[in-house]
Scaffold this motif. Structure first.
Motif, PDB file in Angstrom:
ATOM      1  N   TRP A 104     -57.266  28.784 -18.876  1.00  9.51           N
ATOM      2  CA  TRP A 104     -56.993  28.217 -17.552  1.00  9.51           C
ATOM      3  C   TRP A 104     -58.297  27.843 -16.854  1.00  9.51           C
ATOM      4  CZ3 TRP A 104     -58.263  28.751 -12.498  1.00  9.51           C
ATOM      5  CH2 TRP A 104     -57.456  28.099 -11.569  1.00  9.51           C
ATOM      6  N   ASN A 107     -59.714  24.715 -18.330  1.00  7.85           N
ATOM      7  CA  ASN A 107     -58.926  23.557 -17.911  1.00  7.85           C
ATOM      8  C   ASN A 107     -59.236  23.166 -16.469  1.00  7.85           C
ATOM      9  OD1 ASN A 107     -57.069  21.754 -19.027  1.00  7.85           O
ATOM     10  ND2 ASN A 107     -55.354  22.681 -17.944  1.00  7.85           N
ATOM     11  N   GLN A 108     -59.400  24.167 -15.615  1.00 12.20           N
ATOM     12  CA  GLN A 108     -59.693  23.894 -14.207  1.00 12.20           C
ATOM     13  C   GLN A 108     -61.092  23.317 -14.026  1.00 12.20           C
ATOM     14  OE1 GLN A 108     -57.380  24.054 -11.765  1.00 12.20           O
ATOM     15  NE2 GLN A 108     -58.937  23.010 -10.579  1.00 12.20           N
ATOM     16  N   LEU A 111     -60.746  19.686 -14.613  1.00  9.03           N
ATOM     17  CA  LEU A 111     -60.136  18.995 -13.471  1.00  9.03           C
ATOM     18  C   LEU A 111     -61.117  18.887 -12.306  1.00  9.03           C
ATOM     19  CD1 LEU A 111     -56.542  20.544 -13.454  1.00  9.03           C
ATOM     20  CD2 LEU A 111     -57.221  18.272 -14.222  1.00  9.03           C
ATOM     21  N   ARG A 140     -54.761  13.620 -15.553  1.00  7.66           N
ATOM     22  CA  ARG A 140     -54.098  14.497 -14.594  1.00  7.66           C
ATOM     23  C   ARG A 140     -53.301  15.576 -15.310  1.00  7.66           C
ATOM     24  NH1 ARG A 140     -51.595  11.407  -9.328  1.00  7.66           N
ATOM     25  NH2 ARG A 140     -53.571  11.093  -8.251  1.00  7.66           N
ATOM     26  N   PRO A 141     -53.151  16.746 -14.664  1.00  9.13           N
ATOM     27  CA  PRO A 141     -52.397  17.810 -15.309  1.00  9.13           C
ATOM     28  C   PRO A 141     -50.930  17.469 -15.499  1.00  9.13           C
ATOM     29  CG  PRO A 141     -52.973  18.398 -13.045  1.00  9.13           C
ATOM     30  CD  PRO A 141     -53.718  17.157 -13.385  1.00  9.13           C
ATOM     31  N   LYS A 178     -48.483  21.359 -19.197  1.00  9.79           N
ATOM     32  CA  LYS A 178     -48.930  20.062 -18.674  1.00  9.79           C
ATOM     33  C   LYS A 178     -47.798  19.251 -18.050  1.00  9.79           C
ATOM     34  CE  LYS A 178     -53.030  19.330 -21.511  1.00  9.79           C
ATOM     35  NZ  LYS A 178     -53.732  18.416 -22.445  1.00  9.79           N
ATOM     36  N   ARG A 180     -45.130  18.368 -15.356  1.00 10.17           N
ATOM     37  CA  ARG A 180     -44.902  18.624 -13.925  1.00 10.17           C
ATOM     38  C   ARG A 180     -43.785  17.774 -13.337  1.00 10.17           C
ATOM     39  NH1 ARG A 180     -49.884  20.062 -10.231  1.00 10.17           N
ATOM     40  NH2 ARG A 180     -51.127  21.356 -11.599  1.00 10.17           N
ATOM     41  N   SER A 381     -54.696  23.294 -11.964  1.00 11.23           N
ATOM     42  CA  SER A 381     -53.902  23.540 -13.163  1.00 11.23           C
ATOM     43  C   SER A 381     -52.811  24.568 -12.880  1.00 11.23           C
ATOM     44  CB  SER A 381     -54.827  24.048 -14.272  1.00 11.23           C
ATOM     45  OG  SER A 381     -54.141  24.190 -15.487  1.00 11.23           O
ATOM     46  N   TYR A 389     -50.651  30.851  -7.359  1.00 11.27           N
ATOM     47  CA  TYR A 389     -50.981  29.425  -7.479  1.00 11.27           C
ATOM     48  C   TYR A 389     -51.103  28.768  -6.099  1.00 11.27           C
ATOM     49  CZ  TYR A 389     -50.542  24.482  -8.632  1.00 11.27           C
ATOM     50  OH  TYR A 389     -50.745  23.128  -8.726  1.00 11.27           O
TER      51      TYR A 389
END
Length: 451
Positions: A104, A107-108, A111, A140-141, A178, A180, A381, A389
């Protein structure tokens, strides 16, 4: 030793100058007479004035030379600096962060780099706007669009070293992390037609008919409350037979037609997908209900004193409404590493502490904050715990949730649970059954209640 006795004494110090000392007893005087009349005295006076003028002239010349020196040095330093050339510091002032080993965090970091405003602005000056948008959308996620069907990403199995040993619920979350955007199966288009002052968004599951109905008959009743308009929506995903849920789709459609307050998306409703429910609701709110001034978001097993919330919001000064986000705030928390716990987060997935966040049982925020949360969530993410979150998104916005003593997401003392006056002072209590919701609402709605 004999004392010294003063005696009269007179002595002329300088007859030419006319000055003399007089000592009479213990008193000594200086008597100044007229200047001497000799020619030698008159000759010394102009010489003394000339010497004084030379000293002044020398001082002025020194000051002028000092000022000239300063001007020369300043002009010399400016002549060395060229405004057209970049000034490179002698020491390194910025260090590229190390890539995290946790999935995570890694991944962040990616971004954060993509959505860095300095990088975006510089890219926009060298490329066309359409190309920039295409580049951003590809990274984009939420890489799926509403018309697409989200497929599992099996490449992720090779990106987490202990993937095979993770609980199945965590594997499922990672495979669809991924994704959303999902189609809206049931909408509630008339909920926000009256521009509600307060929108109640309640997270629920399709089989929870009893809870939803109890809320409609108590604290979630839509209409006018304390001279303010209140609207309610229930947020649902899909419950499938693979999770051992009965098929209640027909009953759900009937409920939606009768009440017009259900929102259902075509995704698997699970504990780790509550974050997805949060993101989808923020999208719906921004597109379908931007006129709501405040939003309460909570679970379907809480009791809410909606009157207290409306009165609290009415009493807020305008300066505090824009950044409003209150609830039962948890600070200095971190991930649980025990696999047997519901909130287990493996170290291979996330490292670090959690930002301050409000417990997911229920929290209250302004529509302005809601719009900003929706926008910033595209840059954060997905994380498998929804309230954490939301805290991460708030941190990106530079906001800190405010703790309010009226939100009791961990219940109240048992001796107070049957006291109507306690619920009269609170905003939220968790958990409560459908029967308890209706009973408590009747207590605090009694006009004869005296606390």
């Amino acid at each position: 030793m004999q004392p010294v006795v003063p005696y009269p004494f007179r002595h002329e110090l300088d007859q030419r100058s006319g000055s003399e000392w007089r000592i009479s007893g213990s008193l000594m005087e200086l008597s100044v007479g007229t200047p001497c009349s000799f020619s030698s005295c008159r000759k010394r006076i102009p010489k003394m004035h000339a010497s004084r003028n030379k000293t002044k002239l020398l001082g002025v010349m020194m000051m002028v030379n000092f000022l000239i020196y300063i001007l020369v040095e300043v002009s010399r330093s400016y002549s060395k600096w060229d405004s057209t050339k970049p000034r490179i510091p002698s020491e390194q002032f910025w260090k590229k962060p190390e890539i995290s080993k946790a999935f995570w965090n890694r991944n962040q970091q990616h971004l954060d780099y993509i959505f860095n405003p300095l990088i975006i602005s510089s890219t926009a000056t060298t490329t066309s706007v359409s190309h920039t948008k295409r580049t951003q959308n590809s990274t984009r996620p939420n890489s799926t669009t509403k018309a697409e069907h989200c497929e599992p990403d099996f490449n992720i199995t090779a990106q987490i070293k202990d993937y095979t040993s993770l609980p199945q619920r965590f594997k499922d979350f990672l495979l669809y992390m991924k994704c959303r955007s999902y189609p809206l199966l049931i909408d509630a288009p008339g909920v926000c037609s009256e521009k509600p002052f307060l929108l109640l968004a309640v997270k629920s599951l399709t089989p929870h008919f009893e809870r939803r109905q109890a809320i409609r008959e108590s604290w979630g009743r839509a209409g006018i409350l304390a001279n303010r308009s209140v609207a309610t929506v229930f947020l649902l995903g899909k419950t499938t037979g693979s999770d051992f849920f009965p098929n209640v789709s027909g009953m759900l459609r009937y409920e939606a037609s009768m009440n017009g307050d259900l929102l259902q998306w075509d995704y698997r409703d699970s504990f780790f997908n509550l974050t997805l429910k949060e993101v989808l609701f923020l999208e719906w709110m921004a597109e379908r209900c931007p006129s709501a001034r405040f939003i309460f978001k909570g679970d379907d097993d809480v009791f809410v004193n909606t009157r207290n919330i409306v009165n609290f919001l009415d009493g807020l000064p305008k300066s505090k409404t824009r950044d409003l986000f209150v609830g039962d705030v948890i600070s200095n928390a971190g991930p649980h590493r025990d696999k047997n716990l519901k909130y287990y987060i493996p170290e291979s997935f996330f490292v670090g502490g959690y930002p301050p966040y409000a417990g997911g049982g229920g929290f209250l925020y302004s529509s302005d904050v809601g719009i900003r949360l929706r926008n910033i969530s595209q840059h954060v993410s997905l994380f498998p715990i929804d309230d954490v979150y939301t805290g991460m998104c708030l941190q990106k916005l530079g906001l800190v949730p405010e703790k309010h003593q009226g939100f009791r997401t961990f219940n109240i003392e048992e001796k107070y649970r049957e006291s109507a006056c306690i619920y009269q002072t609170l905003m939220l209590v968790h958990p409560r059954s459908p029967q308890e919701m209706i009973k408590i609402w009747s207590w605090i709605s009694d006009p004869e209640l005296s606390c």
